[in-house]
Enzyme design. Structure first.
Site, PDB file in Angstrom:
ATOM      1  N   HIS A 115       0.831  -1.208   0.000  1.00  0.00           N
ATOM      2  CA  HIS A 115       0.000   0.000   0.000  1.00  0.00           C
ATOM      3  C   HIS A 115       0.868   1.261   0.000  1.00  0.00           C
ATOM      4  CE1 HIS A 115      -2.945   2.809   2.276  1.00  0.00           C
ATOM      5  NE2 HIS A 115      -3.070   2.963   0.975  1.00  0.00           N
TER       6      HIS A 115
ATOM      7  N   ASN B  41      -5.196   3.628   7.165  1.00  0.00           N
ATOM      8  CA  ASN B  41      -6.613   3.967   6.964  1.00  0.00           C
ATOM      9  C   ASN B  41      -7.504   3.578   8.132  1.00  0.00           C
ATOM     10  OD1 ASN B  41      -6.508   5.385   4.552  1.00  0.00           O
ATOM     11  ND2 ASN B  41      -6.322   3.502   3.378  1.00  0.00           N
TER      12      ASN B  41
END
Length: 294
Positions: free
Chosen positions: A148, A198
């Protein structure tokens, strides 16, 4: 565990998806790690737009004296494109960077598995979808991993590495080494919804939208409070516009569905903005209006 000679065999990287994230990832792979990069996108228009964006970034870096015209030309010479996985040249490492849609990602990983040799590592740049779930669509799930990157990729130093349940130690060590070769600092997360970044960031942004929705303060005052009161470089609502309100909503929906806790329920106002097509900077309007800058 970190470094592995297996990273030395990686010469050709394929990036699936030529949006802003994909282009940023490919640029760093070609420029910093000096690897050959092939971009794949089903839309020829998106490939053209993506390469124009890449060229703009290169021109800006040359103008700022970060490197020479010669280096820019070398980077561009390492880049090729294709419009389908069936047309791709062989790759040692693939990074998928399409939109946050589990079914689409699983379809792509199934296709990649059929197309590529068993030695190829398949990474997904998902920001919230289960790596284990994506990996189960591949022939060799042990070769699948989460990688990511943060946006904008050329600027942000972090890459979250997320092994799925099936990911092998060799896949993990090669991916960690490749990220470091690309000049990135790595952190490692369990394969849980939202990973580290996140899981913390999106509820914060969502809460800021709820504060706006409830009339606690104006958007400007919410952002100024968090910028000057907590020393953040930008306020949560401005950050949401830069990320894309549709992306924020998609991640909040994954957190809410997968974890089942009401604290992750997306703000009604966030859904409204997305329904209106107000997605942030990229659409010219989000929580703030950017139409004058476009």
């Amino acid at each position: 565990r970190l470094m592995s000679t297996s990273v030395d065999r990686i010469k050709n990287v394929c990036v699936v998806g030529a949006g802003q994230m994909g282009i940023g990832i490919g640029l760093v792979a070609a420029r910093v790690a000096k690897l050959n990069v092939q971009f794949i996108d089903s839309s020829p228009a998106q490939l053209t737009k993506g390469l124009e964006f890449l060229d703009k970034l290169l021109v800006k870096d040359v103008a700022k004296g970060r490197y020479t015209e010669q280096v820019r030309d070398e980077v561009k010479s390492r880049i090729t494109t294709a419009t389908s996985i069936s047309q791709m040249s062989s790759a040692d490492f693939v990074i998928e960077a399409v939109s946050e849609n589990a079914d689409l990602k699983r379809k792509i990983f199934a296709e990649l598995s059929n197309q590529l040799p068993p030695s190829t590592i398949l990474a997904t740049n998902t920001s919230s979808i289960s790596i284990t779930k994506i990996a189960s669509a591949a022939k060799l799930p042990e070769k699948v991993i989460g990688m990511h990157f943060m946006n904008p990729v050329p600027v942000m130093k972090l890459v979250e590495i997320i092994p799925g349940l099936q990911t092998s130690e060799e896949t993990l060590s090669t991916t960690l080494a490749l990220a470091q070769k690309m000049g990135k600092t790595t952190t490692m997360s369990q394969d849980v919804p939202g990973f580290i970044a996140n899981r913390l960031l999106m509820p914060y942004i969502n809460e800021a939208v709820i504060a706006l929705q409830e009339g606690i303060a104006t958007k400007e005052d919410i952002d100024t409070t968090m910028k000057l009161g907590t020393n953040n470089p930008m306020g949560p609502l401005t950050l949401a516009d830069f990320i894309g309100l549709d992306t924020c909503l998609a991640i909040m929906k994954v957190l809410h569905t997968e974890l089942g806790d009401t604290k992750y329920r997306p703000a009604v106002l966030l859904q409204k903005y997305v329904d209106a097509g107000w997605l942030g900077v990229k659409s010219g309007r989000g929580i703030y209006d950017y139409s004058a800058k476009m």
